[in-house]
Design an enzyme around this catalytic site. Structure first.
Site, PDB file in Angstrom:
ATOM      1  N   ARG A   1      56.760  41.502  11.874  1.00  0.00           N
ATOM      2  CA  ARG A   1      56.044  42.256  10.978  1.00  0.00           C
ATOM      3  C   ARG A   1      54.795  42.408  11.411  1.00  0.00           C
ATOM      4  NH1 ARG A   1      59.137  41.706   6.698  1.00  0.00           N
ATOM      5  NH2 ARG A   1      60.585  40.122   6.562  1.00  0.00           N
TER       6      ARG A   1
ATOM      7  N   HIS B   1      57.019  51.526  20.368  1.00  0.00           N
ATOM      8  CA  HIS B   1      57.407  50.738  18.967  1.00  0.00           C
ATOM      9  C   HIS B   1      57.837  51.790  17.858  1.00  0.00           C
ATOM     10  CE1 HIS B   1      53.164  50.902  19.231  1.00  0.00           C
ATOM     11  NE2 HIS B   1      52.891  51.090  17.786  1.00  0.00           N
TER      12      HIS B   1
HETATM   13  P1  AMP Z   1      50.204  52.164  16.948  1.00  0.00           P
HETATM   14  O1  AMP Z   1      48.930  52.522  16.346  1.00  0.00           O
HETATM   15  O2  AMP Z   1      51.400  52.888  16.407  1.00  0.00           O
HETATM   16  O3  AMP Z   1      50.035  51.768  18.350  1.00  0.00           O
HETATM   17  O4  AMP Z   1      50.625  50.897  15.882  1.00  0.00           O
HETATM   18  C1  AMP Z   1      50.032  49.477  16.594  1.00  0.00           C
HETATM   19  C2  AMP Z   1      50.581  48.547  15.476  1.00  0.00           C
HETATM   20  O5  AMP Z   1      50.655  47.094  16.091  1.00  0.00           O
HETATM   21  C3  AMP Z   1      49.328  48.559  14.537  1.00  0.00           C
HETATM   22  O6  AMP Z   1      50.005  48.692  13.183  1.00  0.00           O
HETATM   23  C4  AMP Z   1      49.004  46.979  14.419  1.00  0.00           C
HETATM   24  O7  AMP Z   1      48.430  46.483  13.261  1.00  0.00           O
HETATM   25  C5  AMP Z   1      50.160  46.361  15.108  1.00  0.00           C
HETATM   26  N1  AMP Z   1      49.422  45.066  15.733  1.00  0.00           N
HETATM   27  C6  AMP Z   1      48.489  44.981  16.566  1.00  0.00           C
HETATM   28  N2  AMP Z   1      48.547  43.752  17.012  1.00  0.00           N
HETATM   29  C7  AMP Z   1      49.536  43.018  16.493  1.00  0.00           C
HETATM   30  C8  AMP Z   1      49.982  41.623  16.540  1.00  0.00           C
HETATM   31  N3  AMP Z   1      49.592  40.710  17.195  1.00  0.00           N
HETATM   32  N4  AMP Z   1      51.117  41.251  15.653  1.00  0.00           N
HETATM   33  C9  AMP Z   1      51.720  42.204  15.011  1.00  0.00           C
HETATM   34  N5  AMP Z   1      51.424  43.523  14.668  1.00  0.00           N
HETATM   35  C10 AMP Z   1      50.362  43.817  15.484  1.00  0.00           C
END
Ligand code: AMP
Length: 114
Positions: free
Chosen positions: A29, A100
């Protein structure tokens, strides 16, 4: 310790709410959910951006999408629908440089995205 945040999650060096795992993929999540359901699905292989995908990744990418559909069904999103997104580099809004798939659902999505 690696510099890749998501590798740290794969290696259990930092905690995450992991909901799915197999040999190739992990899903957990999002820490800052943008919808009632917001799950990230990642390959265990370190691939920085969508630009770094190669033909050898074809099967893995297919599995990433199949996992997203399976998780969406388990989360009760299949009938109402959901969105999957992969951000790439600055204009795509990528913040974590390990590819991702975002799975977002549980509310009406707008189009075009902001
Ligand atoms: P992006 O902007 O597509 O690189 O998305 C990165 C995502 O990773 C964002 O939606 C963040 O909220 C999420 N994120 C960052 N750190 C964590 C973490 N430790 N656990 C879960 N999600 C994370």
């Amino acid at each position: 310790m690696s510099d890749d945040l998501f590798l740290k999650i794969i290696n259990r060096e930092i905690p995450a709410d992991i909901i799915y795992e197999n040999d190739e993929l992990l899903a957990f999540r999002d820490i800052s959910p943008q919808a009632p359901v917001h799950i990230l699905i990642i390959p265990k292989e370190h691939i920085k951006t969508m630009n770094d995908l190669e033909p050898k990744h074809t099967e893995m990418i297919g599995k990433l999408f199949l996992a997203a559909a399976e998780i969406a069904a388990k989360e009760g999103l299949a009938d109402d629908g959901y969105r999957v997104v992969m951000n790439c580099n600055r204009h795509g809004g990528q913040a974590v440089y390990h590819i991702h798939l975002h799975l977002l659902g549980g509310r009406q999505m707008g189009w075009p995205p902001g």
